[in-house]
Design an enzyme around this catalytic site. Structure first.
Site, PDB file in Angstrom:
ATOM      1  CD  GLU A  94       4.730  -1.063  12.731  1.00 26.75           C
ATOM      2  OE1 GLU A  94       3.495  -1.077  12.941  1.00 26.75           O
ATOM      3  OE2 GLU A  94       5.536  -0.500  13.479  1.00 26.75           O
ATOM      4  CG  ASN A 132      -0.353  -0.288   2.485  1.00 23.09           C
ATOM      5  OD1 ASN A 132       0.824  -0.641   2.557  1.00 23.09           O
ATOM      6  ND2 ASN A 132      -1.106  -0.128   3.550  1.00 23.09           N
TER       7      ASN A 132
END
Ligand code: NDP
Length: 485
Positions: free
Chosen positions: A251, A154
């Site tokens: 993450e 992303n």
């Protein structure tokens, strides 16, 4: 004619582009049209070996430079990124499909912020002096060594910089593997670092799917792995890193709550919900996809949300007027459409959107469901697309318990004019990155990361330094050594 997005070669190792066409071809598809714009090749074992051995060697001299010298290089790289923001943003749009309106302000600029921030910190990374009478202990903050960065699709430029900048500031070298879906932008980061004066081999990029990531993570020369990705991948990578007792930063995904109390400013709350669900077409890990709205303002909130969502401009991502882009791939589009069907089947009330947009590319209309209940699939699983679930609540106590009832814990937000309540609610939410009367800001100065299944470690801020360095403690005796015999 070759498309302008086609890189010179697939990998960037030891300061130059490197190709090995024996690796599996990876097509790069422009999400707005479905057209193939470039091809890269997955790293062969020989490429992986070249990247790791080069980085291992280059790290030694890099760590011996002063922090001021390393920092200067990172800050120069930040300047170059800013000068080339337009071209880098166009490439980011080709890589991801995100509209240029976003990439111009959120990608190379965020990457440059990380390079500048950690460049600024590099010279200040010191240990301490601990007096013990005549003796003393001193500590040294040392590099971990060879770090592997693995990115999601992303934010390909931002992720490469958020991992690379703190790693390099601390004197580590990095081998970075972008997502196979978005292989282009990290190569530019590597090129710019070299141009800024980084020694060859301190930041390398290799392409490939999960198996290349797996080969990097399990290599005994690697000291640390920093992954941005989904929870299932995170579990696999964490376990593989544990085998070698490597440091990790994870993450991972989320299903974050955004809580809106009756007294909130409706337009600000709607703005927060839009930023927290539709930016990057919903492909953001920290999104507040469970929007809890107190019953008193529910219908007013939904009406204003539907009205403003209707203003989204879907279209050519290269047109700066476009404010909403496609899903990154056809596959991701189909996953998200599947969730929308689930929402309808399970009885959620469709407020707007709810289908593929009638145009080329992988566009889905920004979608809002109301009357969502905690047990519905769309309220429990990370969708990673433009699907907002609005849930009702009565009391603060109830909403906090429901907000925390998830395996995830990346982000959380609250909108209210009552500041005592705002801080109390945030204090009781299980999340790493929180917002009061705002949503999804990610400045480099603030720590970013999750709790529970959303990850371990923190990116950005001074916290990231702790995750890319280790402390050596040295006892110094001034007198004689006493021993039992
Ligand atoms: P994935 O978990 O599918 O992949 C992440 C990266 O890991 C990719 O580069 C992938 O390679 C690689 N990979 C896959 N399997 C392995 C393995 N066994 N060993 C080593 N590497 C492996 O995530 P997506 O790319 O689909 O990204 C979306 C996810 O990322 C979402 O869940 C989102 O929430 C999360 N995310 C988290 C963020 C955060 O900061 N917390 C920020 C952005 C996204 P490849 O894909 O090429 O096969």
């Amino acid at each position: 004619m070759t498309h302008p997005a086609q890189p010179k070669a697939s990998h960037f190792i030891n300061g130059e582009y490197v190709e090995d066409t024996a690796g599996t071809p990876i097509p790069v598809i422009y999400a707005a049209t479905g057209e193939q714009i470039a091809t890269v090749h997955a790293a062969t074992p020989a490429i992986v070996e070249q990247a790791l051995s080069t980085a291992k060697e280059a790290q030694k001299a890099w760590a011996k430079m002063t922090g001021t010298e390393r920092g200067r290089i990172l800050r120069r790289a930040a300047d170059i990124m800013r000068e080339r923001n337009h071209d880098l943003s166009v490439l980011e749009t080709y890589d991801t499909g995100k509209p240029l309106q976003e990439t111009l302000v959120a990608d190379a600029t965020s990457g440059a912020d990380a390079l500048e921030y950690f460049g600024g910190l590099a010279a200040s990374l010191t240990g301490e002096h601990i007096p013990l009478g005549e003796d003393w202990v001193y500590t040294k903050r040392e590099a971990l060594g060879l770090c592997v960065g693995i990115g999601a699709w992303n934010y390909p430029t931002q992720i490469a910089c958020w991992k690379g900048a703190p790693a390099l500031a601390c004197g580590n070298a990095m081998v970075f593997k972008p997502s196979e879906t978005t292989p282009l932008c990290a190569l530019k980061v590597a090129e710019i670092l070299i141009e800024a004066g980084a020694p060859a081999g301190v930041f390398n990029v290799v392409q490939g799917m999960g198996e290349v990531g797996g080969a990097l993570v399990t290599d005994p020369r690697v000291d640390k792995v920093s992954l941005t990705g989904s929870v299932p991948t995170g579990k696999k990578v964490y376990a593989a890193a544990a085998e070698g007792m490597k440091h990790v930063t994870m993450e991972l995904g989320g299903k974050s709550p955004l809580i809106i109390f009756d007294d909130a400013d409706i337009d600000n709350a709607v703005g927060g919900a839009i930023n927290g669900n539709f930016y990057s077409s919903g492909q953001v890990c920290s999104n507040g996809t469970r929007v809890f709205v107190q019953k008193g303002i529910k219908e007013k909130f939904l009406a204003r949300l539907a009205e403003r969502t209707g203003n989204a401009i879907l279209g050519d991502p290269m047109d700066e007027a476009t404010s909403f882009g496609p899903m990154v791939t056809e596959n991701q589009m189909n996953i998200v459409l599947g969730y929308i069907e689930k929402g309808k089947e399970e009885g959620a009330r469709l407020i707007c959107g709810g289908k593929r947009a009638d145009m080329d590319g992988y566009f889905i209309e920004p979608t809002v469901f109301a009357d969502v209940t905690d047990d519905m699939t769309i309220a429990r699983e990370e969708i990673f697309g433009p699907v907002m679930s609005v849930l009702d609540f009565d009391t603060e106590e109830e909403v906090v318990a429901r907000a925390n009832d998830t395996e995830f814990g990346l982000s959380a937000g609250v909108f209210t004019k009552d500041f005592t309540r705002a801080h109390r609610v945030i204090g009781n939410l299980e999340a790493g990155s929180c917002f009061i009367n705002s949503y999804n800001d990610a400045p480099v100065e603030a720590p970013f990361g999750g709790v529970k299944a959303s990850g371990v470690g923190r990116e950005n801020s001074k916290e990231a330094i702790k995750h890319f360095s280790q402390v050596k403690s040295v006892y110094v005796r001034m007198g004689d050594v006493e021993a039992a015999f």
